[in-house]
Scaffold this motif. Structure first.
Motif, PDB file in Angstrom:
ATOM      1  N   LYS A  74       0.474  -1.165   0.244  1.00  0.00           N
ATOM      2  CA  LYS A  74       0.231   0.094  -0.523  1.00  0.00           C
ATOM      3  C   LYS A  74       0.948   1.009  -0.011  1.00  0.00           C
ATOM      4  CE  LYS A  74      -4.182  -2.004   2.128  1.00  0.00           C
ATOM      5  NZ  LYS A  74      -4.894  -1.628   3.377  1.00  0.00           N
ATOM      6  N   ARG A  75       2.351   0.994   0.366  1.00  0.00           N
ATOM      7  CA  ARG A  75       3.185   2.591   0.487  1.00  0.00           C
ATOM      8  C   ARG A  75       3.820   2.942  -0.805  1.00  0.00           C
ATOM      9  NH1 ARG A  75       4.164   4.826   6.021  1.00  0.00           N
ATOM     10  NH2 ARG A  75       5.893   5.208   4.934  1.00  0.00           N
ATOM     11  N   SER A  76       3.563   3.997  -1.612  1.00  0.00           N
ATOM     12  CA  SER A  76       3.921   4.380  -2.705  1.00  0.00           C
ATOM     13  C   SER A  76       5.637   4.295  -3.077  1.00  0.00           C
ATOM     14  CB  SER A  76       3.875   5.938  -3.384  1.00  0.00           C
ATOM     15  OG  SER A  76       4.606   6.423  -1.461  1.00  0.00           O
ATOM     16  N   THR A  77       6.258   3.770  -1.527  1.00  0.00           N
ATOM     17  CA  THR A  77       7.653   3.483  -1.766  1.00  0.00           C
ATOM     18  C   THR A  77       8.052   2.180  -1.674  1.00  0.00           C
ATOM     19  OG1 THR A  77       8.134   4.173   0.175  1.00  0.00           O
ATOM     20  CG2 THR A  77       7.960   6.201  -1.623  1.00  0.00           C
ATOM     21  N   LYS A  78       6.725   1.252  -1.606  1.00  0.00           N
ATOM     22  CA  LYS A  78       6.859   0.007  -1.708  1.00  0.00           C
ATOM     23  C   LYS A  78       8.136  -0.081  -0.193  1.00  0.00           C
ATOM     24  CE  LYS A  78       4.612  -0.676  -4.786  1.00  0.00           C
ATOM     25  NZ  LYS A  78       2.413  -1.243  -4.381  1.00  0.00           N
ATOM     26  N   GLU A  88      13.627  -7.031   2.318  1.00  0.00           N
ATOM     27  CA  GLU A  88      14.151  -6.693   2.235  1.00  0.00           C
ATOM     28  C   GLU A  88      14.958  -5.143   3.796  1.00  0.00           C
ATOM     29  OE1 GLU A  88      16.351  -5.856  -1.085  1.00  0.00           O
ATOM     30  OE2 GLU A  88      17.524  -7.844  -1.150  1.00  0.00           O
ATOM     31  N   ARG A  89      15.741  -5.907   4.600  1.00  0.00           N
ATOM     32  CA  ARG A  89      16.428  -4.426   5.541  1.00  0.00           C
ATOM     33  C   ARG A  89      17.035  -3.521   5.322  1.00  0.00           C
ATOM     34  NH1 ARG A  89      16.262  -7.498  10.020  1.00  0.00           N
ATOM     35  NH2 ARG A  89      14.369  -6.959  11.096  1.00  0.00           N
ATOM     36  N   TYR A  90      17.473  -2.128   4.818  1.00  0.00           N
ATOM     37  CA  TYR A  90      18.025  -1.890   4.944  1.00  0.00           C
ATOM     38  C   TYR A  90      18.632  -0.710   6.364  1.00  0.00           C
ATOM     39  CZ  TYR A  90      17.184  -2.924   0.479  1.00  0.00           C
ATOM     40  OH  TYR A  90      18.002  -3.333  -1.043  1.00  0.00           O
ATOM     41  N   LYS A  91      19.564  -0.303   6.338  1.00  0.00           N
ATOM     42  CA  LYS A  91      19.851   0.387   7.722  1.00  0.00           C
ATOM     43  C   LYS A  91      19.932   1.708   7.032  1.00  0.00           C
ATOM     44  CE  LYS A  91      23.088   1.050  12.340  1.00  0.00           C
ATOM     45  NZ  LYS A  91      21.956   0.490  13.121  1.00  0.00           N
ATOM     46  N   LEU A 144      15.202   0.626   7.454  1.00  0.00           N
ATOM     47  CA  LEU A 144      14.489   0.431   6.375  1.00  0.00           C
ATOM     48  C   LEU A 144      13.597  -1.608   5.899  1.00  0.00           C
ATOM     49  CD1 LEU A 144      12.322   2.267   4.522  1.00  0.00           C
ATOM     50  CD2 LEU A 144      14.504   2.377   2.937  1.00  0.00           C
ATOM     51  N   ILE A 145      12.125  -1.317   6.010  1.00  0.00           N
ATOM     52  CA  ILE A 145      12.186  -2.652   5.437  1.00  0.00           C
ATOM     53  C   ILE A 145      11.902  -2.352   3.939  1.00  0.00           C
ATOM     54  CG2 ILE A 145      10.569  -4.828   5.733  1.00  0.00           C
ATOM     55  CD1 ILE A 145      12.869  -4.065   8.371  1.00  0.00           C
ATOM     56  N   LYS A 146      11.875  -3.200   3.092  1.00  0.00           N
ATOM     57  CA  LYS A 146      11.937  -2.867   1.600  1.00  0.00           C
ATOM     58  C   LYS A 146      11.189  -3.968   0.773  1.00  0.00           C
ATOM     59  CE  LYS A 146      13.317   0.209  -2.075  1.00  0.00           C
ATOM     60  NZ  LYS A 146      12.028   1.044  -2.375  1.00  0.00           N
ATOM     61  N   LEU A 147       9.799  -3.694   0.224  1.00  0.00           N
ATOM     62  CA  LEU A 147       9.702  -4.679  -0.380  1.00  0.00           C
ATOM     63  C   LEU A 147      10.250  -4.780  -1.072  1.00  0.00           C
ATOM     64  CD1 LEU A 147       6.632  -6.725  -0.392  1.00  0.00           C
ATOM     65  CD2 LEU A 147       5.518  -5.098  -2.564  1.00  0.00           C
ATOM     66  N   THR A 148      10.611  -6.438  -1.431  1.00  0.00           N
ATOM     67  CA  THR A 148      10.984  -6.612  -3.268  1.00  0.00           C
ATOM     68  C   THR A 148      10.125  -7.338  -4.273  1.00  0.00           C
ATOM     69  OG1 THR A 148      11.282  -8.842  -2.577  1.00  0.00           O
ATOM     70  CG2 THR A 148      13.017  -7.944  -2.003  1.00  0.00           C
ATOM     71  N   ARG A 149      10.888  -7.971  -5.220  1.00  0.00           N
ATOM     72  CA  ARG A 149       9.938  -8.483  -6.582  1.00  0.00           C
ATOM     73  C   ARG A 149       9.296  -9.093  -6.042  1.00  0.00           C
ATOM     74  NH1 ARG A 149       7.207  -6.505 -10.942  1.00  0.00           N
ATOM     75  NH2 ARG A 149       7.418  -8.327 -12.290  1.00  0.00           N
ATOM     76  N   LYS A 150       9.603 -10.581  -5.707  1.00  0.00           N
ATOM     77  CA  LYS A 150       9.219 -11.770  -5.012  1.00  0.00           C
ATOM     78  C   LYS A 150       8.339 -10.947  -3.996  1.00  0.00           C
ATOM     79  CE  LYS A 150      10.155 -15.718  -2.572  1.00  0.00           C
ATOM     80  NZ  LYS A 150      11.068 -16.852  -2.132  1.00  0.00           N
ATOM     81  N   GLY A 151       8.350 -10.295  -3.387  1.00  0.00           N
ATOM     82  CA  GLY A 151       7.008  -9.960  -2.075  1.00  0.00           C
ATOM     83  C   GLY A 151       5.938  -9.278  -2.615  1.00  0.00           C
ATOM     84  N   GLU A 152       6.397  -8.486  -4.075  1.00  0.00           N
ATOM     85  CA  GLU A 152       5.166  -8.242  -4.986  1.00  0.00           C
ATOM     86  C   GLU A 152       4.161  -9.234  -5.715  1.00  0.00           C
ATOM     87  OE1 GLU A 152       5.704  -4.729  -6.751  1.00  0.00           O
ATOM     88  OE2 GLU A 152       7.709  -4.458  -6.063  1.00  0.00           O
TER      89      GLU A 152
END
Length: 324
Positions: A267-271, A304-307, A313-321
């Motif tokens: 739902k987040r525009s930036t995923k 994925e988790r980024y520092k 920051l938790i970011k959706l991947t292509r697999k998650g989409e």
């Protein structure tokens, strides 16, 4: 305190207190921060193994195997992260099995090859077992302490006895309750540490050294073991999966939690979303904690988790989409 406990405690401290452990940086590691953090963690683990305290600690060890990082992480996921602090009653009532997935361990430990090697060693020793659960991908395996699984067999036996005494299973009155004890002996035989077993092997198992009676099973007994959730017929082969009881209830809540977190990200525009904001959201579709589900998403490659300078920051991947 023995060496195993020292190492496990030091490892848990590392995971909980080191905010940069298991997190990939958003920017290149030009100043070597990641390398220094990795070296610091390695030194802590080595120091925990050196027994630089009381020399009598070696006598307390009694030859027990040191808990590997992967097994310590599995224990941490199951005992500390699986359930929210206020969800114990609900989960206890559901009698959910104490398991985690191997890919959840990947989300905490960097070296997947080392994780696979340490888990395989624990399975070879017979201290842990690996399971395939319906509703998961082919490469998503659950992990369970063998002691917990043997207790699960005992629980199945007690349920069977109660059903017989209450007249529920009149057609199974001729089955000896020794069936469950034979199944336990089978589980402790290193020939059967795999996730599945051929049907013909179960029908003609060789005697074990601890029993003068053949530890083999009839077709009716195998059907009963399936009925009580200890075996699961393989879809394509003439074999059975070793099964975890109540895995359907477990997976139903687990997948609901996975979908709920994925919906938040989609739902987040930036995923993506800051983890502190994600943590503030209450999961309503699952009994599991958000940390337990988040380790599923990251370990399976769905997120994925980024520092970052503002936090993780938790970011959706292509697999998650694409999938859920």
């Amino acid at each position: 305190m023995n060496s195993s406990q020292k190492r496990s405690r030091a490892y848990y401290t590392t995971v909980i207190e080191k905010s940069d452990y298991g997190i990939r940086p958003l920017d290149p590691d030009v100043y070597g921060n990641k390398k220094r953090a990795t070296r610091r963690i390695k030194e802590q683990l080595e120091q925990a193994n050196d027994n630089d305290g009381d020399p009598d600690d070696d006598d307390d060890f009694n030859g027990q195997a040191v808990v590997s990082d992967s097994i310590a992480t599995a224990q941490y996921l199951i005992k500390n992260l699986m359930l929210p602090s206020n969800g114990m009653t609900k989960v206890t009532n559901l009698k959910l099995p104490p398991v985690c997935f191997i890919h959840q361990i990947y989300s905490i430990l960097r070296d997947n090859t080392a994780v696979d090697r340490e888990i395989q060693y624990a399975i070879k020793l017979g201290s842990w077992r690996k399971f395939h659960i319906l509703g998961t991908l082919d490469d998503e395996y659950a992990l369970m302490d063998t002691k917990d699984y043997l207790q699960m067999v005992t629980d199945a036996k007690q349920e069977f006895l109660q059903d017989i005494s209450s007249g529920i299973n009149k057609e199974d009155n001729d089955i000896d309750t020794d069936l469950f004890d034979r199944f336990k002996r089978l589980l402790l035989n290193e020939q059967y540490f795999d996730t599945s077993v051929a049907r013909q092997t179960l029908l003609s198992s060789s005697p074990t050294s601890s029993s003068s009676k053949k530890d083999c099973f009839t077709d009716k007994e195998l059907t009963l073991l399936c009925k009580y959730g200890l075996l699961l017929p393989h879809m394509k082969k003439d074999s059975y999966w070793f099964a975890i009881r109540r895995q359907g209830i477990f997976m139903s809540s687990y997948i609901k939690g996975r979908k709920e977190l994925l919906r938040i990200l989609k739902k987040r525009s930036t995923k993506d979303i800051m983890e502190k904001l994600l943590k503030a959201k209450k999961l309503r579709q699952t009994v599991f904690s958000y940390e337990f589900i988040l380790h599923d998403l990251i370990g399976s490659g769905r997120a994925e988790r980024y520092k970052t300078s503002m936090g993780d920051l938790i970011k959706l991947t292509r697999k998650g989409e694409l999938g859920q």
